[in-house]
Design an enzyme around this catalytic site. Structure first.
Site, PDB file in Angstrom:
ATOM      1  CD  GLU A 240     -64.812 -35.905  55.424  1.00  0.00           C
ATOM      2  OE1 GLU A 240     -64.705 -34.809  56.456  1.00  0.00           O
ATOM      3  OE2 GLU A 240     -63.883 -36.395  55.178  1.00  0.00           O
ATOM      4  CB  CYS A 274     -67.931 -28.250  56.602  1.00  0.00           C
ATOM      5  SG  CYS A 274     -66.917 -28.713  55.253  1.00  0.00           S
TER       6      CYS A 274
END
Ligand code: NAD
Length: 469
Positions: A240, A274
């Site tokens: 990720e 993110c």
């Protein structure tokens, strides 16, 4: 308070130490033990040894451990939250939310299951897909959500019968060490191990022949290194990575709602998320109104030490990130018009005023790169096709949002965007039952949902022939 690592069921100290800096002061406030390579090897050996017995337990017992861990964290919620504030910088309300979400993810995974699936069952064949544990899973985590990301990697790994080694980011090791301490009394030795490094043990773990999977969250640059290192043993990988999420505001959007949602999506955790909104494209007919509304919200921000009441935006987490923000702030002033913020707060600590930048070109680095800081560029557009091209350009494809009062139009637009998640009329939403994955260089594989759970298992097909071939 003394913090200890967890290796083979023992709370361990080390001759190596790491200073933990409070980003609100820029000064060290705690010290963490740092693992030697030998201690990292012990953790892998212990996890390998413990895995068969852990996997042999009925899944119900492993569920109970996850629930007990959630209860333990909840009981100590205030300690966890205050530790997160002091090591990570976010406001206490956000840290409380991180603790709540960590418990919620542990409990949600405890309720999940990966049932065998019968693909064919007739006179000729019975073919079934089953899921077995992989073995030793290593989680390598970043500094923006030090407890939550650890918890949502630990839970699916343990549930499916894997053993676990957590290696947090060196600048935020303490909440991970607290998690290890809680796990120590709830799990057999070796099932959960927590070791701290100074950015030096990643290669040892990601090349180790006794580690079967790396679940990594962090930057795309480090993700590439993990992938290269894992290649020698063909480890299972979930990556990720970074993102440059765009919010696209259509002409028919409710501007006040879009501004509030985009502001929250961009400035939560001081922009160090993110899936934060990192650039905004607004139709030229709503552009001025949206810029003004975002600027008004940014001016209301209370920037300060996250432990102080009323603070809504804390400092950036570390000095390197702060230097990066200074670089992007120079670009903001050079390439656009700053209509809110634009300054750094004087004194100690890594503080940046939430900043809105308008009239900026699509090729500015503030637009094309991941700033990971509270500096938001807002661009006008006339032609949606151009926006689609610009949004889809670049290496990232994590998330993105569309703001419109026309659901059908927004849904049709979502089909044209190359990102793992597209939110319509909200941003920054994720949940344990919803798979989360990055497109392009924002990641590999998925977390959460059945898809995420399956990545912690080895799929095995059992095919039985009933008639002679
Ligand atoms: P980073 O890549 O610098 O560090 C992440 C982790 O990798 C740390 O634990 C670090 O010690 C470790 N590491 C460093 N070198 C390594 C190596 N050679 N091998 C293995 N591990 C190594 O990332 P960061 O600065 O801590 O986090 C910020 C980045 O993370 C941003 O780009 C952000 O977008 C991304 N992020 C992504 C998600 C997501 O779910 N996609 C979530 C949070 C953060």
């Amino acid at each position: 308070m003394t913090y200890k690592m967890l290796v083979d069921g023992e709370l361990l100290d080390s001759a190596l130490r790491l200073d933990v800096v409070n980003p609100a002061t820029g000064a060290p406030w705690a010290s963490a033990p740092r693992a030697t390579a030998g201690q990292a090897e012990l953790a892998v050996a212990a996890a390998k040894r413990a895995q068969p017995a852990w996997a042999a337990l009925p899944i119900e017992q492993r569920r109970k451990v996850l629930l007990a861990l959630a209860d333990r964290i909840e009981a100590d919620a205030d300690t966890y939250a205050r530790t997160i504030v002091a090591e990570q910088g976010k406001p206490l309300a956000e840290a409380n939310l991180e603790v709540v979400h960590s418990c919620a993810f542990l409990r949600a995974f405890a309720g999940m299951t990966l049932e065998p699936e019968v693909l064919q069952d007739d006179a000729a064949y019975r073919i079934e897909v089953r899921h077995r544990p992989l073995g030793v899973v290593v989680a390598i985590t970043p500094w923006n959500f030090p407890l939550l990301i650890a918890a949502y990697k630990l839970a699916p790994a343990l549930l499916l019968g894997n053993t676990f080694i957590l290696k947090p980011a060196p600048s935020t090791p303490l909440s991970a060490l607290l998690l290890g301490e809680a796990a120590a009394s709830l799990t057999p030795p070796g099932v959960v191990n927590v070791i701290v490094d100074d950015n030096d043990l990643g290669p040892l773990l990601s090349t180790h022949p006794d580690v079967q999977k790396i679940s990594f969250t962090g930057s795309t640059a480090t993700g590439r290194k993990v992938m290269a290192n894992a290649a020698s043993t063909l480890k299972r990988l979930t990556l990720e990575l970074g993102g440059n999420d765009a919010a696209i505001v259509l002409e028919d959007a409710d501007v006040a709602r879009a501004a509030a949602g985009i502001y929250g999506g961009a400035f939560f955790n001081a922009g160090q998320v993110c899936i934060a909104v990192k650039r905004v494209y607004a139709h030229r007919n709503v552009y001025d109104a949206l810029c003004d509304a975002l600027a008004a919200l940014a001016r209301q921000a209370v920037v300060g030490d996250g432990s102080m009441q009323g603070v809504t935006v804390g400092p950036l987490q570390n000095e390197q990130q702060y230097a990066k923000a200074q670089h992007y702030m120079e670009i903001a002033h050079r390439d656009g018009t700053v209509i809110a913020g634009g300054q750094f707060r004087d004194g100690q600590g890594f503080f940046v005023q939430p900043t809105i930048v308008r009239d900026i070109g699509a090729d500015s680095p503030l637009v094309t790169e991941e700033q990971f800081a509270p500096i938001l560029p807002v661009l006008p557009y006339a032609d949606l096709d151009d926006v689609v091209t610009e949004v889809n350009a670049g290496e990232y494809g994590l998330g993105g949002s569309i703001w419109s009062s026309n659901e059908a139009k927004a849904t049709a637009l979502s089909e044209r965007l190359t990102s793992g998640t597209i939110w319509i009329n909200h941003h920054l939403h994720f949940a344990p039952h919803v798979p989360f994955a990055g497109a392009k260089q924002s990641g590999l594989g998925a977390e959460f949902g059945d898809e995420g759970l399956a990545e912690f298992a080895q799929m095995t097909v059992v095919s039985l022939a009933r008639t002679a071939a």
